[in-house]
Design a protein around this motif. Structure first.
Motif, mmCIF file in Angstrom:
data_model
loop_
_atom_site.group_PDB
_atom_site.id
_atom_site.type_symbol
_atom_site.label_atom_id
_atom_site.label_comp_id
_atom_site.label_asym_id
_atom_site.label_seq_id
_atom_site.Cartn_x
_atom_site.Cartn_y
_atom_site.Cartn_z
ATOM 1 N N GLY A 90 0.817 -1.202 0.000
ATOM 2 C CA GLY A 90 0.000 0.000 0.000
ATOM 3 C C GLY A 90 0.851 1.252 0.000
ATOM 4 N N GLU A 91 0.285 2.351 0.512
ATOM 5 C CA GLU A 91 0.981 3.628 0.460
ATOM 6 C C GLU A 91 0.784 4.417 1.758
ATOM 7 O OE1 GLU A 91 -0.469 1.970 -3.140
ATOM 8 O OE2 GLU A 91 -1.749 3.222 -1.835
ATOM 9 N N VAL A 92 1.849 5.091 2.185
ATOM 10 C CA VAL A 92 1.789 6.009 3.321
ATOM 11 C C VAL A 92 2.525 7.296 2.940
ATOM 12 C CG1 VAL A 92 1.617 4.215 5.100
ATOM 13 C CG2 VAL A 92 3.874 4.988 4.336
ATOM 14 N N PHE A 126 -8.503 4.608 -7.255
ATOM 15 C CA PHE A 126 -9.412 3.485 -7.468
ATOM 16 C C PHE A 126 -9.057 2.746 -8.757
ATOM 17 C CE2 PHE A 126 -13.265 1.797 -9.474
ATOM 18 C CZ PHE A 126 -13.664 0.888 -8.504
ATOM 19 N N GLY A 127 -8.696 3.516 -9.784
ATOM 20 C CA GLY A 127 -8.329 2.901 -11.055
ATOM 21 C C GLY A 127 -7.104 2.026 -10.939
ATOM 22 N N SER A 128 -6.118 2.491 -10.185
ATOM 23 C CA SER A 128 -4.898 1.713 -9.985
ATOM 24 C C SER A 128 -5.201 0.411 -9.254
ATOM 25 C CB SER A 128 -3.882 2.535 -9.190
ATOM 26 O OG SER A 128 -2.733 1.766 -8.883
ATOM 27 N N ARG A 129 -6.040 0.484 -8.248
ATOM 28 C CA ARG A 129 -6.373 -0.730 -7.479
ATOM 29 C C ARG A 129 -7.192 -1.699 -8.315
ATOM 30 N NH1 ARG A 129 -8.038 2.127 -1.694
ATOM 31 N NH2 ARG A 129 -6.431 3.742 -1.821
ATOM 32 N N LEU A 134 -7.256 -6.831 -11.516
ATOM 33 C CA LEU A 134 -7.293 -7.508 -12.815
ATOM 34 C C LEU A 134 -6.015 -8.302 -13.043
ATOM 35 C CD1 LEU A 134 -8.789 -7.950 -15.482
ATOM 36 C CD2 LEU A 134 -7.706 -5.869 -16.349
ATOM 37 N N VAL A 135 -4.863 -7.720 -12.696
ATOM 38 C CA VAL A 135 -3.587 -8.421 -12.848
ATOM 39 C C VAL A 135 -3.574 -9.679 -11.983
ATOM 40 C CG1 VAL A 135 -1.117 -8.316 -12.330
ATOM 41 C CG2 VAL A 135 -2.222 -6.427 -13.528
ATOM 42 N N SER A 136 -4.020 -9.565 -10.740
ATOM 43 C CA SER A 136 -4.056 -10.735 -9.857
ATOM 44 C C SER A 136 -4.916 -11.844 -10.447
ATOM 45 C CB SER A 136 -4.595 -10.352 -8.469
ATOM 46 O OG SER A 136 -3.663 -9.594 -7.737
ATOM 47 N N ARG A 160 0.292 -1.839 -7.290
ATOM 48 C CA ARG A 160 0.927 -0.961 -8.279
ATOM 49 C C ARG A 160 1.684 -1.773 -9.325
ATOM 50 N NH1 ARG A 160 2.194 0.900 -3.396
ATOM 51 N NH2 ARG A 160 4.397 0.417 -3.670
ATOM 52 N N ARG A 161 1.031 -2.866 -9.784
ATOM 53 C CA ARG A 161 1.532 -3.760 -10.843
ATOM 54 C C ARG A 161 2.778 -4.563 -10.424
ATOM 55 N NH1 ARG A 161 1.993 -0.605 -16.309
ATOM 56 N NH2 ARG A 161 2.815 1.028 -14.953
#
Length: 212
Positions: A90-92, A126-129, A134-136, A160-161
């Motif tokens: 994730g991100e902080v 949201f688009g990135s997640r 989809l990749v998973s 993030r891919r």
């Protein structure tokens, strides 16, 4: 010190040889984690014991609650526990927050090791997640199609891919799963966070699982 697990305690945790990730070993044992840039038969559904599966669920719930209490809406941190090895993604906003997140999670009971892959950057969109989901899904589909792998033994997490692979696997399975994941369009990197066992240990585990 040995890990408590369904395998013999000499089992080691493996990851790819290139790159390095922040981690803390709560048991005093070593965990190697890394990534490589990328350009079977189904005997049973889960190689973890039923007790380990319940522990993983409890770890995730408790850790997520602690992170929510710590950060509220100003951070996005995912917690994935497999056989009591916890992956943080994730991100902080800051490096200090990354350390705070790890400290908050490591207060959770029964964790063996924490692998901290949190990015210091703005919260993902949201688009990135959605793209990561989809990749998973594509990686999981290819793992199912690979007849020489037990797809359900590999847990797939994408952030993030970057694809993270977890599970109790042999050296051969680890390499094969990473190769399969690297073939998915859009994947930037594959990082292996595996519990490695020998072929003999895997056969013993399969025998004990069947005997239940």
């Amino acid at each position: 010190m040995s890990f408590e697990s369904p395998m013999r305690p000499r089992r080691a945790l493996l990851a790819a040889a290139l790159g390095a990730s922040a981690l803390v070993s709560l048991s005093g044992c070593a965990l190697l984690v890394g990534g490589a840039m990328v350009g079977g038969t189904l005997l049973y559904t889960d190689r973890r014991t039923s007790g380990a599966q319940l522990e993983d669920e409890a770890i995730e719930l408790k850790a997520i609650r602690r992170l929510s209490e710590t950060f509220g809406e100003r951070a996005h941190v995912n917690v994935t526990s497999y056989n009591r090895v916890v992956l943080l993604t994730g991100e902080v906003p800051t490096e200090a927050d990354k350390a705070i997140a790890q400290e908050a999670v490591q207060r959770t009971e029964n964790i063996r090791t924490i692998v901290n892959e949190i990015g210091v950057m703005p919260v993902s969109s949201f688009g990135s997640r959605s793209a990561d989901t989809l990749v998973s899904g594509k990686v999981k589909t290819l793992l199912v199609d690979a007849k020489d792998l037990m797809a359900t033994a590999v847990k797939v997490v994408t952030e993030r891919r970057v694809v993270y692979l977890m599970g109790i696997v042999t050296e051969r399975e680890a390499a094969r799963a990473a190769d399969v994941a690297s073939q998915v369009s859009g994947v930037q990197k594959v990082i292996r966070v595996f519990d490695i066992v020998t072929e003999a240990e895997l056969a013993d585990l399969a025998s004990r699982q069947k005997g239940k």
